[in-house]
Every structure is written in C-alpha cells, then in structure tokens.
Motif scaffolding. Structure first.
Motif: not given
Lengths: 453, 126
Positions: A332-337, A362-363, A397-404
């Motif tokens: 699980d990848l928590w928001a804002m992190w 993404y959570r 992939f849902s678009g979050h953690a683009m930084e990765l």
C-alpha cells in the motif's frame, strides 16, 4: 439397402458417447463440480456409478445439501476400490468429516483439503491422517485442534509421504504442536502457515512459554510464514539448508532466529516496525542470511521503516545484496508520501540490480500532511542505476508516485525498457494525461523505450 | 513424437469414416496447444467455436483421437469442453446432447430423483 444404411447411421449417432470407455467418461466428469457429477447418475444405468470413478471429490455445503447421506455412504465405502486422489471437504459436521477422511485414506488418497467451520467447538484431526502413507498434500483450515501424537511413542513414522503442508488458522493443543508436526515429516518440501492469536485459545496461558515455530526441515524448499499482528509471543527458529523461497510476514519483536540458508534464491518480506531501539539491529541480522538471494520482493512499508530507522541510527545498515538481480516493491502506498528515498536507499544495497518492479496500491489518506523524512545528507546515487538496471516495470500504475518514474528515467544510464501497466480503474482520458506527462520526462539512457500497457 | 502416431491412427481400420473431419481438427492441435500456454482467452474462443460447429459425437471422436495420440493437453481440453457443455443443464438436455436413452425401470428413476431432492441430513450424534 437404403434403409439398412440409415439404420447404421442412427445407431452410430446414438451410440457414440457410449463408445467411450468408463475412464474417459469419468475424465469428463472430472471437470464438473462434484455436485453436477453426482447428478449424472440419473442419466442411465451405465452412468449410475460412473461418478464414483472420478478421482477427485469436492464436498462442500451446497453439494451435501443436495444428496442423501446414504448415497454418500455408498460411494465412500463402496467396494469399488479405485484410488481417490483428492478429497476436499468444507462442511460443519464433525462425524461426517471423520467418516469421509477415513474412507479417503482407505482409498489411498493423496491430497486432503479440509475446511471445518464449527461455531464454538473444535475437532481433533483424526489420528489416521498423521500416519497415512499415501498422503502427499495436506491443507487444513478452521476449527481443527492440532494435537500430533508424540513421535517417540508411535511405532510408525508420521506423514511418510507428505510434501506439501498448508495450515491456515487452526487451534494448537500445546506450545510444541506445530514443531512436533514439522519435525516428523521426512519429505516436506512446501510449507505455508498463517498463525493468528485465536489459534492459541487452547494453550495454557498461565505458563510463561512462548509458542514454538521450529522449522528444522532439511528437505524444505518453499516456506511461507505469516505471523503478523500476533500479540502472543512466539519463538521462530528456522534452519532449512535446502530452502529456495522464503516469504515472511511478521514482526521481529519476538525471538526470531534464521540460519543455514545457503540455497535461498528468492525472498518476499513484509516486516513491520516496532519501536524498540534495536529493531534495525534485528532486521540487519535477519536480512544478513538473505544477502545472497537473486530476487526479492519487499513491502514498501518495510522499506519506509528501513529509511526511518537508518536516518536515526547510523550503526546498523541493511546488508549489501551482491547477487540481487531483481527487486520488486509491493504493498500500500499512502497518500502524500513519495517512496523514492526509501527505494533509493535499497537500490544502493543492490549494486548489480537489473530489473526493478513496482506493484503499489494507492491509498487515499484523510490527513494531508506529508510524511517525507528529511534527509540529513542526500543519499548516494545507486551504483546499479549507472551500470546494471535495464528494465523497470510499474504494474497497476494510477498516476501517483510519478516521482518514482521520473527519477528512474532521469538517473538510469543503461535503462532499456520502462514499462507502465495502467491500473484498470483509470479511464482513457487519465491514461492519456499520464502518458503525455511521462513522455516529457528526461531520459539519460539513449536506448530507453517507454512502453504503456 | 506426436506426429508419428498420426499416420498409424489413419492406418487403423476403425477410423475410415471420419478420418477427414478429425484430421482437420486434430492436426492443428499442437499449435493450439502452444496457444493454450500463451493465451486463455483464445482457448475460450476456440472452445466456443468447437461447441458451435462440432456435434457431440465428433467431440467424442476427438477425445478418442487425443487419447490414442497420447496428447494429454488436448484430451483435457476436449473433456473440459464437453463438461462445460453439460454443466448446469437439465437431465433431459444432457441425455439429448449425448444421445442417451433412459434405461431405468419405471419406478427406479423416480426413486433416484427423490434421493437427490432430499437435503442433507446426517444421523448426527455430535
């Protein structure tokens, strides 16, 4: 002449299924749920007993509700001594389970899959199961009370053919029930256990004993152990020289020792943090035994704990994984992190990494604070990014953690493929937006292809 | 290995009538089998096609052919196809599908039907 020929054609038409031998018809019935297979006995007199030749029986509640016990008695205890390869029971009747299991053992059963759901009761596993010479696979779940006979007192050996054992939530009779069982299996290769607090309801809680999970099995190749969220303290000791795959989910709070894992190839880890000062030391020791593996899957939460602890404690470090060629982050990848720093820290420990994968859920989080840990000094650039990493795959992939994605594209010098598999929840507009954004990221590697799925 | 027995199969006397029909289906089997490993969706489609175009008695012959050729994956596939065709269907449908006739005594069949209508009731001494 015409009449004769027509007759033959008609006969051929009607007899064709009957031309199949019994074993072929039974093979067709093998692909039907047992309930349907039993119902074919109404078709004709030949089909009456055909279903009893099917070597697999799945007896679940719906099946058992549709037939009489006497019918079941007939098949199970029938004079037809064909081997029953697999028996699966999911039913709340204790005596019935006993009867079925005994009959199956008499018919040389190789695989038993038993699920028992009683309200407030338990049932001991029939003793004949422990000494069944033909049993190769045993799966247990539910209100069974595991009380293996003491091997010293019995003349024959327990589970002489057992290769695969899966235990998911059963009750243990005493602190050594599981260890006694494991020590008795001479051929065990695949062991999967999930333990939870309620499994210990029958243990003597007054005594100050820990529950023992002693896995000293020289033939074991696969070990999956889930003892997470346990409040009951346990002792885990693993010594398995043939082990190739180790999946562990749990805490390192309790007494955990693993040793002698020279053949370990792949490990999957989900280790929770605790707030003891020596967590990093315990983790380092635990992971040291794994440091020759070629492939690892690490829960992203565990990676976060490692980052958090290593920032506050400079003495202990995750060991180097010199042979690691494949690393996957899941969970699980928590928001804002953004997990990039945690990922980078682990990448620094795997200098020869070739394949990097992510499968993160993404959570959404109600709190909007960022939980990024401030780094005292920037992390080194991982060596693998400069020399070995050729493939990166992000599943779901849902678009979050683009930084990765951005950082990997930027810092990998020899990356050949970046594959993005979209989360099935995304609509095509979102996918297009993400596609465009990613294509804009700068790529250091000239040969890098970005593939979207 | 698989193809050398095909010739023997055609040479066998009992197969003269339907050799051609089977040949067109059996020969492409090894390719289909490779596809089994690759793509489940394709196999599902092939299965649908098979059920639509091929009569039950042809399927039976395919099963026998696959068994003769020792082609386990094809055997499993055809048997599974037949099983899927009769799953959840009424007794009459299945009898028609297989071309079977009930050969029970008049009262026997009724008795059997009753047996299966009873709900499970064990003599439960628990």
């Amino acid at each position: 002449m015409k009449k004769q020929r027509r007759k033959t054609e008609e006969e051929e038409h009607s007899d064709i299924i009957s031309s199949l031998p019994d074993c072929m018809l039974a093979h067709i019935l093998y692909f039907l749920p047992t309930k349907q297979a039993i119902l074919t006995s109404i078709l004709s007199s030949r089909w009456r007993a055909l279903w009893t030749l099917v070597p697999v029986l799945h007896l679940d509640k719906p099946t058992l509700y549709s037939i009489r016990t006497s019918t079941l008695d007939d098949i199970l205890l029938s004079r037809n001594s064909s081997t029953l390869c697999k028996l699966r029971i999911d039913c709340p009747r204790r005596s019935f389970v006993d009867k079925c299991v005994q009959a199956a053992i008499l018919r040389g059963v190789q695989e038993l899959d038993l699920v028992l759901d009683l309200d407030n009761q338990t049932k001991e596993l029939p003793a004949s199961v422990f000494f069944c010479t033909t049993l190769v696979v045993l799966k247990l779940r539910g209100h069974f009370l595991l009380n293996p006979p003491d091997s010293a007192s019995s003349s024959s050996s327990m589970f002489p053919s057992l290769k695969i054992l899966q235990i998911l939530h059963v009750y243990y009779a005493n602190h050594n029930s599981l260890s006694t069982l494991l020590a008795a299996c001479p051929l065990l290769q695949d062991l999967r256990i999930k333990v939870s607090d309620s499994d210990f309801d029958f243990l003597d809680k007054e005594a100050d004993n820990k529950f023992n999970i002693i896995v000293f099995v020289p033939t074991l190749k696969i070990l999956v152990l889930d003892c997470s969220f346990l409040r009951w303290s346990f002792k885990l000791h693993i010594n398995t020289p043939a082990l190739e795959y180790f999946n562990f989910k749990g805490d390192l709070d309790s007494d955990v020792v693993s040793e002698n894992l020279p053949n370990l190839f792949k490990s999957v880890l989900d280790v929770r943090s605790c707030y003891y000062l020596d967590w990093m030391w315990k983790l380092t020791n635990f992971m040291r035994l794994l440091c020759n593996i070629r492939s690892m899957e690490l829960c992203v939460g565990t990676a976060e704990y490692i980052l958090e602890h290593s920032l506050s404690n400079n003495h202990y470090d995750v060991p180097m994984f010199h042979n690691l060629s494949s690393l996957k982050f899941y969970g699980d990848l928590w928001a804002m992190w953004s997990p990039w720093n945690a990922v980078k820290l682990l990448l620094c420990r795997a200098p020869k990494l070739q394949t990097l994968a992510f499968e993160l859920n993404y959570r959404c989080c109600i709190h909007s604070f960022s939980v990024d840990f401030p780094l005292k000094k920037p992390l080194d650039v991982p060596e693998c990014l400069s020399s070995h990493l050729t493939t990166c795959h992000y599943k779901g992939f849902s678009g979050h953690a683009m930084e990765l994605v951005e950082q990997i594209l930027k810092e990998s010098k020899v990356l050949k493929t970046m594959k993005i598999t979209f989360n099935s929840d995304l609509d095509s507009k979102e996918k297009l937006r993400i596609h465009e954004e990613i294509m804009k990221f700068s790529r250091t590697s000239q040969t890098c292809q970005i593939v979207f799925d | 290995m698989k193809f050398c027995t095909v010739k023997q199969y055609f040479d066998d006397e009992n197969n003269n009538n339907v050799t051609n029909g089977i040949a067109t289906t059996v020969i492409p089997l090894p390719n289909k089998h490779l596809k089994i490993k690759a793509n489940n969706k394709e196999m599902e489609q092939y299965e649908q096609e098979l059920l639509r175009n091929v009569m039950p008695q042809e399927l039976t012959k395919l099963i026998l052919a696959a068994n003769y050729l020792n082609f386990k994956e094809a055997l499993d596939f055809f048997c599974r196809t037949v099983a899927n065709a009769i799953q959840n269907k009424s007794v009459d449908y299945v009898r028609k599908f297989f071309g079977l006739e009930s050969d029970f005594e008049p009262g026997e069949e009724e008795k059997l039907c009753k047996e299966f209508a009873w709900s499970f009731e064990g003599v439960d001494e628990d």
